[in-house]
Design a protein around this motif. Structure first.
Motif, short mmCIF file in Angstrom:
data_model
loop_
_atom_site.label_atom_id
_atom_site.label_comp_id
_atom_site.label_asym_id
_atom_site.label_seq_id
_atom_site.Cartn_x
_atom_site.Cartn_y
_atom_site.Cartn_z
N SER A 125 0.84 -1.19 0.00
CA SER A 125 0.00 0.00 0.00
C SER A 125 0.88 1.24 0.00
O SER A 125 1.97 1.24 0.58
CB SER A 125 -0.90 0.01 1.25
OG SER A 125 -1.53 1.26 1.40
N ASP A 152 -6.09 0.97 -0.01
CA ASP A 152 -5.76 0.75 -1.43
C ASP A 152 -4.67 -0.30 -1.61
O ASP A 152 -3.75 -0.14 -2.42
CB ASP A 152 -5.32 2.07 -2.07
CG ASP A 152 -6.37 3.16 -1.96
OD1 ASP A 152 -7.56 2.84 -2.14
OD2 ASP A 152 -6.01 4.32 -1.65
N CYS A 153 -4.76 -1.38 -0.85
CA CYS A 153 -3.76 -2.45 -0.93
C CYS A 153 -3.92 -3.25 -2.22
O CYS A 153 -5.04 -3.61 -2.60
CB CYS A 153 -3.88 -3.40 0.27
SG CYS A 153 -3.56 -2.61 1.86
#
Length: 217
Positions: A125, A152-153
């Motif tokens: 991330s 938002d990995c």
């Protein structure tokens, strides 16, 4: 009233002696290392009270700093929570947790959190938020566990685990994780503390709204 505007109403009910100060340091007279391992050292410390001069033996676990990360996939991928499931030898049963581990020597907590997330899930991330820390057991341990939120990995590689480390990675909607928390299935105390920190963070209101919109809750 403090500058924050908060009024504190805590009242002292009793204390051991009139001059008692809980922050006063106890005096060490002797220290013995009982056991040493890669993850902790067990010390027996002879200490004297600064108030009564009474001396006793106390046992301390000297441990490195720990980290736990609460990782979410992007909104475009459903904003799912990433968790790991593994066998825990202390309780001799499986445990469902968020990724975490031990800080290496000289490693800062954020770097350790990024490394553990990558090793245990294969995800990375670029959007990290610090959530604070807790003292896992201040009665006997000296270390802290640091908590992070990773948004938002994205998956970038396969798992890279230690030889004896075995786990599997799950992605699930947050409401299912919440149900598992409420049922008691999630029982790792530091994981519970991590989510408590999340709910009291400035990042939670916006994240909660995104979860509600993305997962149609």
């Amino acid at each position: 009233m403090l500058e924050t505007g908060i009024i504190y109403l805590m009242r002292l009910i009793a204390q051991v002696c009139p001059q008692f100060d809980p922050s006063a340091q106890w005096h060490d007279s002797d220290t013995n290392i009982i056991a040493k391992s890669p993850i902790f050292s067990l010390l027996e410390v002879q200490r004297k009270s600064p108030h009564s001069n009474v001396e006793g033996a106390f046992y301390r676990l000297v441990c490195p700093e720990w980290v736990h990360t609460i990782p979410f996939t992007p909104e475009s991928a459903g904003l799912e929570l990433l968790v790991v499931e593994q066998y825990r030898h202390g309780i001799d049963r499986a445990s469902l947790e968020v990724p975490g581990g031990v800080c290496d020597s000289g490693e800062d907590p954020l770097s350790a959190a990024k490394r553990e997330l990558l090793e245990e899930t294969g995800f990375v991330s670029d959007n990290w938020i610090e959530l604070g820390f807790c003292s896992p057991n201040p009665a006997i341990q000296n270390n802290r566990c640091h908590f992070f939120l990773a948004l938002d990995c994205v998956s970038v590689r396969d798992l890279v685990l230690d030889p004896t480390e075995e786990l599997r990675v799950w992605a699930l909607p947050f409401h299912e994780w919440q149900e598992r928390l409420n049922s008691g299935e999630i029982h790792h105390s530091l994981v519970l503390a991590a989510f408590e920190r999340l709910r009291h963070s400035i990042a939670w209101p916006a994240l909660q709204q995104k979860i509600l919109l993305t997962q149609n809750i």
